[in-house]
Write a protein that holds these residues in place. Structure first.
Motif, PDB file in Angstrom:
ATOM      1  N   ASN A 155      39.676  47.251  48.289  1.00 33.04           N
ATOM      2  CA  ASN A 155      37.926  47.377  48.291  1.00 33.04           C
ATOM      3  C   ASN A 155      37.827  47.423  46.674  1.00 33.04           C
ATOM      4  OD1 ASN A 155      35.433  47.811  48.085  1.00 33.04           O
ATOM      5  ND2 ASN A 155      35.374  49.264  49.716  1.00 33.04           N
ATOM      6  N   LEU A 156      37.320  46.396  46.182  1.00 35.21           N
ATOM      7  CA  LEU A 156      37.165  46.451  44.629  1.00 35.21           C
ATOM      8  C   LEU A 156      35.470  46.238  44.328  1.00 35.21           C
ATOM      9  CD1 LEU A 156      40.148  44.015  43.404  1.00 35.21           C
ATOM     10  CD2 LEU A 156      39.990  46.542  43.366  1.00 35.21           C
ATOM     11  N   ARG A 157      35.031  47.232  43.909  1.00 32.78           N
ATOM     12  CA  ARG A 157      33.487  47.020  43.568  1.00 32.78           C
ATOM     13  C   ARG A 157      32.521  46.492  44.771  1.00 32.78           C
ATOM     14  NH1 ARG A 157      31.588  48.187  38.414  1.00 32.78           N
ATOM     15  NH2 ARG A 157      33.159  47.626  36.762  1.00 32.78           N
ATOM     16  N   GLY A 158      33.039  46.954  46.248  1.00 34.72           N
ATOM     17  CA  GLY A 158      32.495  46.872  47.397  1.00 34.72           C
ATOM     18  C   GLY A 158      32.964  45.403  47.913  1.00 34.72           C
ATOM     19  N   GLY A 159      33.808  44.784  47.365  1.00 34.35           N
ATOM     20  CA  GLY A 159      34.283  43.555  47.903  1.00 34.35           C
ATOM     21  C   GLY A 159      35.635  43.375  48.256  1.00 34.35           C
TER      22      GLY A 159
ATOM     23  N   LEU B 292      45.430  45.794  38.819  1.00 31.87           N
ATOM     24  CA  LEU B 292      45.045  44.696  39.574  1.00 31.87           C
ATOM     25  C   LEU B 292      44.190  43.996  38.503  1.00 31.87           C
ATOM     26  CD1 LEU B 292      43.923  46.304  42.941  1.00 31.87           C
ATOM     27  CD2 LEU B 292      45.974  45.272  42.413  1.00 31.87           C
ATOM     28  N   VAL B 293      44.331  42.496  38.725  1.00 36.07           N
ATOM     29  CA  VAL B 293      43.734  41.618  37.842  1.00 36.07           C
ATOM     30  C   VAL B 293      43.085  40.365  38.620  1.00 36.07           C
ATOM     31  CG1 VAL B 293      43.553  39.965  36.086  1.00 36.07           C
ATOM     32  CG2 VAL B 293      45.161  41.883  35.724  1.00 36.07           C
ATOM     33  N   ALA B 294      41.946  40.512  38.824  1.00 37.24           N
ATOM     34  CA  ALA B 294      41.148  39.605  39.907  1.00 37.24           C
ATOM     35  C   ALA B 294      41.225  38.182  39.094  1.00 37.24           C
ATOM     36  CB  ALA B 294      39.491  39.985  39.953  1.00 37.24           C
ATOM     37  N   LEU B 295      41.229  37.118  40.009  1.00 43.63           N
ATOM     38  CA  LEU B 295      41.131  35.901  39.662  1.00 43.63           C
ATOM     39  C   LEU B 295      39.620  35.727  39.382  1.00 43.63           C
ATOM     40  CD1 LEU B 295      43.288  33.898  42.096  1.00 43.63           C
ATOM     41  CD2 LEU B 295      44.038  34.782  40.065  1.00 43.63           C
ATOM     42  N   GLY B 296      39.337  34.850  38.365  1.00 46.00           N
ATOM     43  CA  GLY B 296      37.944  34.675  37.838  1.00 46.00           C
ATOM     44  C   GLY B 296      37.284  33.878  39.237  1.00 46.00           C
ATOM     45  N   GLY B 297      35.874  34.181  39.221  1.00 43.03           N
ATOM     46  CA  GLY B 297      35.180  33.363  40.102  1.00 43.03           C
ATOM     47  C   GLY B 297      35.241  31.862  40.157  1.00 43.03           C
ATOM     48  N   ALA B 298      35.566  31.196  39.293  1.00 47.49           N
ATOM     49  CA  ALA B 298      35.544  29.785  39.412  1.00 47.49           C
ATOM     50  C   ALA B 298      36.935  29.183  40.679  1.00 47.49           C
ATOM     51  CB  ALA B 298      35.998  29.026  37.868  1.00 47.49           C
TER      52      ALA B 298
ATOM     53  N   GLU C  56      37.939  40.516  36.428  1.00 45.76           N
ATOM     54  CA  GLU C  56      37.876  41.978  36.188  1.00 45.76           C
ATOM     55  C   GLU C  56      39.181  42.637  36.212  1.00 45.76           C
ATOM     56  OE1 GLU C  56      34.788  45.822  36.880  1.00 45.76           O
ATOM     57  OE2 GLU C  56      34.448  43.750  37.855  1.00 45.76           O
ATOM     58  N   ILE C  57      39.334  43.632  35.164  1.00 48.73           N
ATOM     59  CA  ILE C  57      40.573  44.339  35.568  1.00 48.73           C
ATOM     60  C   ILE C  57      40.345  45.694  36.503  1.00 48.73           C
ATOM     61  CG2 ILE C  57      42.735  45.701  34.360  1.00 48.73           C
ATOM     62  CD1 ILE C  57      41.856  43.619  32.276  1.00 48.73           C
ATOM     63  N   PHE C  58      41.097  46.221  37.295  1.00 54.57           N
ATOM     64  CA  PHE C  58      40.768  47.476  38.253  1.00 54.57           C
ATOM     65  C   PHE C  58      42.111  48.117  38.144  1.00 54.57           C
ATOM     66  CE2 PHE C  58      38.272  43.863  40.226  1.00 54.57           C
ATOM     67  CZ  PHE C  58      37.128  44.614  40.015  1.00 54.57           C
ATOM     68  N   PRO C  59      41.818  49.496  38.268  1.00 56.94           N
ATOM     69  CA  PRO C  59      42.993  50.193  38.405  1.00 56.94           C
ATOM     70  C   PRO C  59      43.520  50.155  39.892  1.00 56.94           C
ATOM     71  CG  PRO C  59      40.988  51.505  38.373  1.00 56.94           C
ATOM     72  CD  PRO C  59      40.632  50.274  38.184  1.00 56.94           C
TER      73      PRO C  59
END
Length: 183
Positions: free
Chosen positions: A72-76, A105-111, A50-53
């Motif tokens: 803290n991104l979506r509670g994680g 911020l670009v989160a790394l994928g769950g994998a 996911e992409i976050f501000p």
């Protein structure tokens, strides 16, 4: 009974079309294009999360200079890496919120198995193979003696701009990337 058969056929056709769409998507490479210190980078969509501000970051003492903190991104809780700094391009210049292109911020994928996000200066949209031409670099342009394992192919777009693919799954396995504590 005819309605049931018609519904069953509709479901079968939809399943076939969904599978065909998945197969086509796997054959066509797609990337999230980002910019870091003026350099164009491509993240494979299947590996990006996911992409976050840009949110407030809690600094981590004694960490590497490119590890800029925890968000803290979506509670994680996610460790945040300044990708430009990690790549040796200098620190990311974060635009103030409300400007045209604020940092993201670009989160790394769950994998990847990591709660990690990459700080990038700007999102540049989506790209696919039809928009880019793969190129081979002359030996004198290859940075350093060997490209890191997370550096994928290089491409050029129709405007002549260079784009470097960053394989996020390989980045997540890179020993330097995993060495957050500064020694």
């Amino acid at each position: 009974m005819a309605d049931r058969e018609a519904l069953h056929e509709l479901h079968a056709r939809l399943a076939d079309r969904l599978q065909a769409a998945r197969d086509q998507q796997q054959q066509v490479a797609s990337w999230l294009a980002v910019e870091c210190r003026g350099h164009g980078l491509l993240f494979p969509l299947q590996q990006a999360g996911e992409i976050f501000p840009l949110t407030p970051l809690l600094p981590v003492p004694h960490a590497r200079p490119w590890f800029v903190g925890v968000a803290n991104l979506r509670g994680g809780l996610y460790g945040v890496v300044d990708l430009a700094a990690f790549l040796g391009l200098g620190r990311t210049e974060t635009a103030r919120e409300g400007t045209r292109d604020p940092a993201r911020l670009v989160a790394l994928g769950g994998a990847s198995g990591l709660n990690c996000a990459l700080l990038v200066e700007r999102l540049a949209g989506l790209r696919n193979e039809s928009q880019l031409k793969r190129e081979m670099l002359p030996a004198e342009e290859v940075p350093g003696p060997v490209l890191p394992a997370f550096a994928g192919a290089r491409y050029r777009d129709a405007d002549g701009r260079a784009w470097q693919e960053i394989l996020l799954s390989a980045l997540a396995d890179d020993p330097q990337f995993l060495a957050i504590a500064g020694h």
